[in-house]
Design a protein around this motif. Sequence first.
Motif, PDB file in Angstrom:
ATOM      1  N   UNK A 152       0.987  -1.204   0.088  1.00  0.00           N
ATOM      2  CA  UNK A 152      -0.115  -0.078  -0.017  1.00  0.00           C
ATOM      3  C   UNK A 152       0.894   1.185  -0.100  1.00  0.00           C
ATOM      4  N   UNK A 153       0.158   2.271  -0.441  1.00  0.00           N
ATOM      5  CA  UNK A 153       0.867   3.817  -0.549  1.00  0.00           C
ATOM      6  C   UNK A 153       0.575   4.494   1.141  1.00  0.00           C
ATOM      7  N   UNK A 154       1.561   4.658   1.808  1.00  0.00           N
ATOM      8  CA  UNK A 154       1.505   5.599   2.984  1.00  0.00           C
ATOM      9  C   UNK A 154       1.634   6.871   2.736  1.00  0.00           C
ATOM     10  N   UNK A 155       0.326   7.656   2.121  1.00  0.00           N
ATOM     11  CA  UNK A 155       0.590   8.884   1.520  1.00  0.00           C
ATOM     12  C   UNK A 155       0.064   9.963   2.399  1.00  0.00           C
ATOM     13  N   UNK A 156       0.892  11.006   2.952  1.00  0.00           N
ATOM     14  CA  UNK A 156       0.501  11.797   3.766  1.00  0.00           C
ATOM     15  C   UNK A 156       0.699  13.282   3.053  1.00  0.00           C
ATOM     16  N   UNK A 157      -0.536  13.915   3.078  1.00  0.00           N
ATOM     17  CA  UNK A 157      -0.652  15.239   2.314  1.00  0.00           C
ATOM     18  C   UNK A 157      -0.636  16.330   3.451  1.00  0.00           C
ATOM     19  N   UNK A 158       0.204  17.043   3.571  1.00  0.00           N
ATOM     20  CA  UNK A 158       0.188  18.036   4.811  1.00  0.00           C
ATOM     21  C   UNK A 158      -0.362  19.268   4.305  1.00  0.00           C
ATOM     22  N   UNK A 159      -1.398  19.874   5.040  1.00  0.00           N
ATOM     23  CA  UNK A 159      -2.103  21.005   4.381  1.00  0.00           C
ATOM     24  C   UNK A 159      -1.524  22.199   4.973  1.00  0.00           C
ATOM     25  N   UNK A 160      -0.478  22.168   5.788  1.00  0.00           N
ATOM     26  CA  UNK A 160       0.437  23.375   6.388  1.00  0.00           C
ATOM     27  C   UNK A 160       1.321  23.890   5.225  1.00  0.00           C
ATOM     28  N   UNK A 161       1.011  25.202   5.013  1.00  0.00           N
ATOM     29  CA  UNK A 161       1.871  25.955   4.074  1.00  0.00           C
ATOM     30  C   UNK A 161       2.889  26.704   4.815  1.00  0.00           C
ATOM     31  N   UNK A 207       7.214  28.068   4.123  1.00  0.00           N
ATOM     32  CA  UNK A 207       8.373  28.748   3.368  1.00  0.00           C
ATOM     33  C   UNK A 207       8.487  27.759   2.121  1.00  0.00           C
ATOM     34  N   UNK A 208       8.634  26.310   2.398  1.00  0.00           N
ATOM     35  CA  UNK A 208       8.694  25.599   1.488  1.00  0.00           C
ATOM     36  C   UNK A 208       7.685  25.227   0.524  1.00  0.00           C
ATOM     37  N   UNK A 209       6.496  25.663   1.067  1.00  0.00           N
ATOM     38  CA  UNK A 209       5.383  25.384   0.304  1.00  0.00           C
ATOM     39  C   UNK A 209       4.611  24.282   0.746  1.00  0.00           C
ATOM     40  N   UNK A 210       3.611  23.376  -0.015  1.00  0.00           N
ATOM     41  CA  UNK A 210       2.986  22.476   0.635  1.00  0.00           C
ATOM     42  C   UNK A 210       3.732  21.083   0.549  1.00  0.00           C
ATOM     43  N   UNK A 211       3.829  20.425   1.839  1.00  0.00           N
ATOM     44  CA  UNK A 211       4.899  19.356   1.974  1.00  0.00           C
ATOM     45  C   UNK A 211       4.218  17.920   1.597  1.00  0.00           C
ATOM     46  N   UNK A 212       4.823  17.259   0.961  1.00  0.00           N
ATOM     47  CA  UNK A 212       4.162  15.758   0.642  1.00  0.00           C
ATOM     48  C   UNK A 212       5.178  14.660   0.684  1.00  0.00           C
ATOM     49  N   UNK A 213       4.594  13.799   1.409  1.00  0.00           N
ATOM     50  CA  UNK A 213       5.580  12.405   1.681  1.00  0.00           C
ATOM     51  C   UNK A 213       4.789  11.182   1.102  1.00  0.00           C
ATOM     52  N   UNK A 214       5.513  10.583   0.323  1.00  0.00           N
ATOM     53  CA  UNK A 214       4.833   9.193   0.054  1.00  0.00           C
ATOM     54  C   UNK A 214       5.982   8.020  -0.015  1.00  0.00           C
ATOM     55  N   UNK A 215       5.484   7.052   0.479  1.00  0.00           N
ATOM     56  CA  UNK A 215       6.213   5.879   0.546  1.00  0.00           C
ATOM     57  C   UNK A 215       5.363   4.575   0.373  1.00  0.00           C
ATOM     58  N   UNK A 216       5.918   3.647  -0.300  1.00  0.00           N
ATOM     59  CA  UNK A 216       5.352   2.079  -0.558  1.00  0.00           C
ATOM     60  C   UNK A 216       5.659   1.158   0.543  1.00  0.00           C
ATOM     61  N   UNK A 217       4.701   0.497   0.969  1.00  0.00           N
ATOM     62  CA  UNK A 217       5.093  -0.354   2.160  1.00  0.00           C
ATOM     63  C   UNK A 217       4.513  -1.558   1.735  1.00  0.00           C
ATOM     64  N   UNK A 218       5.292  -2.783   2.116  1.00  0.00           N
ATOM     65  CA  UNK A 218       4.768  -3.986   1.983  1.00  0.00           C
ATOM     66  C   UNK A 218       5.056  -5.011   3.444  1.00  0.00           C
ATOM     67  N   UNK A 219       3.459  -5.595   3.633  1.00  0.00           N
ATOM     68  CA  UNK A 219       3.562  -6.563   4.589  1.00  0.00           C
ATOM     69  C   UNK A 219       3.281  -7.710   4.259  1.00  0.00           C
ATOM     70  N   UNK A 220       4.258  -8.895   4.694  1.00  0.00           N
ATOM     71  CA  UNK A 220       3.844 -10.143   4.334  1.00  0.00           C
ATOM     72  C   UNK A 220       3.466 -11.045   5.754  1.00  0.00           C
ATOM     73  N   UNK A 221       2.665 -11.815   5.599  1.00  0.00           N
ATOM     74  CA  UNK A 221       2.507 -12.905   6.617  1.00  0.00           C
ATOM     75  C   UNK A 221       1.867 -14.047   5.905  1.00  0.00           C
TER      76      UNK A 221
END
Length: 399
Positions: free
Chosen positions: A224-233, A235-249
């Motif tokens: 799955x995508x662990x997508x965080x869209x930060x709404x705080x503006x 000096x650097x603008x809108x920050x986004x962080x996206x990473x793909x995670x895998x869980x195996x069981x």
Amino acid sequence: MAFGQTAMALTNSDRGLIVDLLNQNPDPVKPGDILEIRFSVQNTRSSTTDNVVVELVPKYPFSKVSGQPIIENIGKLGKRYEDENSKVVKFELLVDNNVNAGQYPLEVLVYEQGNRDHASLKQEVMIDVDSESNAEIESISLEKLVPGKKTNLSFVIKNVGNSPLKNAMFSWESTSDLILPVGSSNVKYINFIDIGENATVEYQVLTNVNTKPGLYKLDMTLVYDDVEELQTITQAGTLENQKRKTIESKAGIYIGGTTDFDIVFVEQTMRGDYSFSVSNIGNNKASSVTISIPDQEGWSVNGGSNSVVLGSLQKGDYTIADFGITPDTYGEFLPLKFQIAYTSSDGEREVQDKELSVLASKPVIIQESAKNSGSKSWMVLAFAVACVAGFVFYKKKKL
């Protein structure tokens, strides 16, 4: 700014003050944690500065901890190069429980007492927040799978982290492809799972009728995508962080278990017993099979046992069971109930209830008795005639 390193100084060269972020605890901070931060405030001027105040201006996801100050008067700072030209101040802030992972700004003010509107320093530091986004396969609907029988299989996936899950892809595989989905692939997609919520993916599965009973491994993968869209503006603008995670069981599914039986009336024996054929029509072996006729209306057991031991029946096998039973009425079909108990291939004792419509007829032994009685009479008469004929023949020959 990386955690554990000295922050970029918040400086105002005209006022001669420098503030450094010394450290934070925990590092990194997680949702719901209390963040402890320490600043060093230094006076670089050639004159002393009195009544220096350091103040935090917390905004989402940071908030004031009850009973803990966010304004600190650190008093007098000595002039440059003096031992008392710097002081350390500590604050505590609460991090929101549901905050997404990413970097968030924290505003710091430094000013002289009573002169807040003309602060010597007013700038932001960036604090990293780790959301610990995570998911787990909470439950599986199936423990046993009967060979050759189409069965529903569902997985419940729960978001146990502190950030939403997006674009999730769930798949599973069995050992040597013994279990396969029917009517769909083994891959399912889930658009969104909110914090604390779950989603269910469903399949119809089947295994070969000749699969050997036993416990088989099921490998499951959740990406799955662990997508965080930060709404705080900032000096650097809108920050986004996206990473793909895998869980195996993995999980275990037992293939085997129960089977099924069929009962057919065969005949009424010479002794008057009712004879039945019992067949294992399922896909699993049945061990220690017994068949019994429970107490019921319309039938009674003739003093003997109401149960017959059949032993083991492989799939497709059959055997005969005889019962000495008497119907309450004759000449019509009556329902007759059976109970079949057996040990399944997974070692569990199982019981099946069956019902059969049986023609209630008078015992054949009565009819046979009358027939035998007539036969004996003819034999006696024939013997008598033979004796008389023999006697007459003897007399004539003697004369």
